[in-house]
Scaffold this active site. Sequence first.
Site, short mmCIF file in Angstrom:
data_model
loop_
_atom_site.label_atom_id
_atom_site.label_comp_id
_atom_site.label_asym_id
_atom_site.label_seq_id
_atom_site.Cartn_x
_atom_site.Cartn_y
_atom_site.Cartn_z
CG ASP A 244 -13.74 40.68 68.98
OD1 ASP A 244 -13.43 40.57 67.77
OD2 ASP A 244 -14.84 40.31 69.43
CG ASP B 242 -15.26 38.40 61.87
OD1 ASP B 242 -14.85 39.26 62.68
OD2 ASP B 242 -15.96 37.43 62.23
CB CYS C 172 -18.92 24.68 93.86
SG CYS C 172 -17.39 25.54 93.65
CB CYS D 35 -14.52 27.69 94.37
SG CYS D 35 -15.82 28.89 94.67
CB CYS E 79 -18.87 27.46 97.01
SG CYS E 79 -19.45 28.17 95.47
ZN LIG Z 1 -17.79 27.80 94.01
#
Ligand SMILES: [Zn+2]
Length: 685
Positions: free
Chosen positions: A88, A123, A273, A275, A278
């Site tokens: 960027d 920009d 969750c 994952c 978690c």
């Molecule tokens: Zn998770």
Amino acid sequence: MKFLIFEIKYKDARGRVGTLKTPHGKIKTPTLMPVIHPGKQTLPVGDYGAELVVTNAYLIYKNDHLREKALEGGVHNLIDFSGPLITDSGSFQLSLYGDVHVSNQEIVEFQEEIGADIGTSLDIPTPPFVKRERAEKELEITIQRAKESLEVRDKLMLNSVVQGSTYPDLRSRCADILGGMDFQVHPIGAVVPLLESYSYREVVEVVMASVKCLPDSRPRHLMGAGHPMVFALAVAMGCDLFDSAAYILFAEDDRLLMPNGTYKLNNLQEMPCYCEVCSSHTPNELQAMDKKERSRLLAQHNLAVSFGEMRTIRQAIIDGSLWELVEQRCRSHPYLLDALRMLKNYQKDLEKYDPPYKKSAFFYSGPESLNRPEVYRHLKRLQQVPKKRKVLLLPPSDKPYSQNIPEISGKFYGMKKGNFENIINKKLQEPSKINLQLHAIKDLQIVVVDVPFAIIPLELDQVYPLAQNESPATYDEDAKKRVREVLQNYIHDFEETVASENVLKSFDLELSDLNLEKEFQITEPVMLEVEDLNRIVCIADYQFGNGSGRALFNGNIKVVKSRKTGKIRHVYVDEGDVERLIVTLRASDGVFVLASEGARRLHHYLPYPKNRVVVNQEAEPFARKGKSIFAKFVINCDIDIRATEEVLIVNENDQLLAFGKSMLNGWEITDFKTGQAVKTRKGGF
Ligand SMILES: [Zn+2]
């Protein structure tokens, strides 16, 4: 053109699964690009699924130590990432601090020198809701700098950011001008304030105004969109790339990103969750950790969830179920639902890009589903099917209707002057006609009235998605209202309308709504059957346009059905000494696949350039051999072609060479210079 970097592999809605080629490798889109802070690389993002990352060239440039390191060993070494990398330019810092100490030319040259794969010009990110005068003035500077960056760059691929604040016409103008220049990727800029304030309606306006004017052959990057909640919607509007600093910013604030919203760790008693993080930690364990370790783990969760959502989206595109996913995701926040409802204003544009034939069934999830391109397309294509003089309206049953409503009886309503009742009763009195088949009544169109497609002529009841859709048996008020409106409009063209009592009941219709007056009973069941020739002519008109059916099925036509299902499989013409296959009806979606004779007949009937893809001389021999058609060989095509349609491949003189299935729509076929345009079924002409 120097760079040919993007190809589409699968399409759904306006979304695409594609590949993007860069000097540091090829990646799959849509994807998320984690933002890496050049000074403090924290996570091995590549290990969590990142194929492409973003870093800030301006932060490197203004720090002596980082600049030297980047100039010496390259930016990939600096941030320790060996894959494709976008830089960027410092526009973000410009928007924060109002000024940056580098010129456009310097920062573009610098990005080239440090070996970025894709760089960005400086920009001006005009914020939302500013005065028009300011938006216009800053847009001119953005466009000017974009032009300048093209003169400065050598091998660097370039981003060119679409600006224009919240003025759709300025966004379109900017997209149009930048799209005409040799850029490789188009970010849509300055949407972060809209995303942060949940102004998703405005996001829809800005994105749709931009994408409709950007070249289809270039990836679009929704800048600063890092919350998985918005990914599906944005992809469905045609965005391919997303960047996220959110994964780390949210983690540092003890917040967990999920595709349906955000959780605060402090409020959690359960990890929401599955994952790795978690599954192996409780909220209490995480809270007890030191801040740095906790942030690292939460960032890991945030990345895992974000990449998981990207995989889910790509698979949904491959399956043709992206709309279902978008509708689910947009129900997680009222303002997202508002954005979904906004898409109603873009039905016409979305229909051009949405493939007509998909692997997945259409699932109705609520009134918003009424605004999907499939419904819009059906009502449009219905006009291609020639109308008869009388119409009989029947209530829905299981699909396909013609197999599940073998006969009708019960209470009906007719028009004052109508004679349907007389015909039926007269025929029923003749003992030999007791098994009267309804199609025997000349000029009678039998229609099933159902949600969401409203009008389904019985001949089309097996065509995708009219058979391949499910909606709740309990209709919502919006659906009923829509069906009533469509129905009232539809029956206008008929001389006589007859409706089953259940149609009126199901959709809360009054007799006067359909100009009905008389009540009568059909006491003896009347058989319902669609004549084969009628069916195939209607399907062809619906699929290829008015008159195509008569043109395709002209002569001594022979219909062959499946012994197992009783459905039509092949249609031949019997020419005495030889039988020629015209079309095959594809069992999965009930539409025709052309055979050589069908392609010849369609080519003869449809005027140039309808349904045609025109290839250059170089490709002609390959096309004749049945090889697939690559976009770079196409010199013209029917702009109204949709992806997944049966198309004719011709040369410049409109000689038929081959036929096949379009992989892209007409706009995309003409814009792309890479990838497959048509999967050829057969050449040999
Ligand atoms: Zn998770």
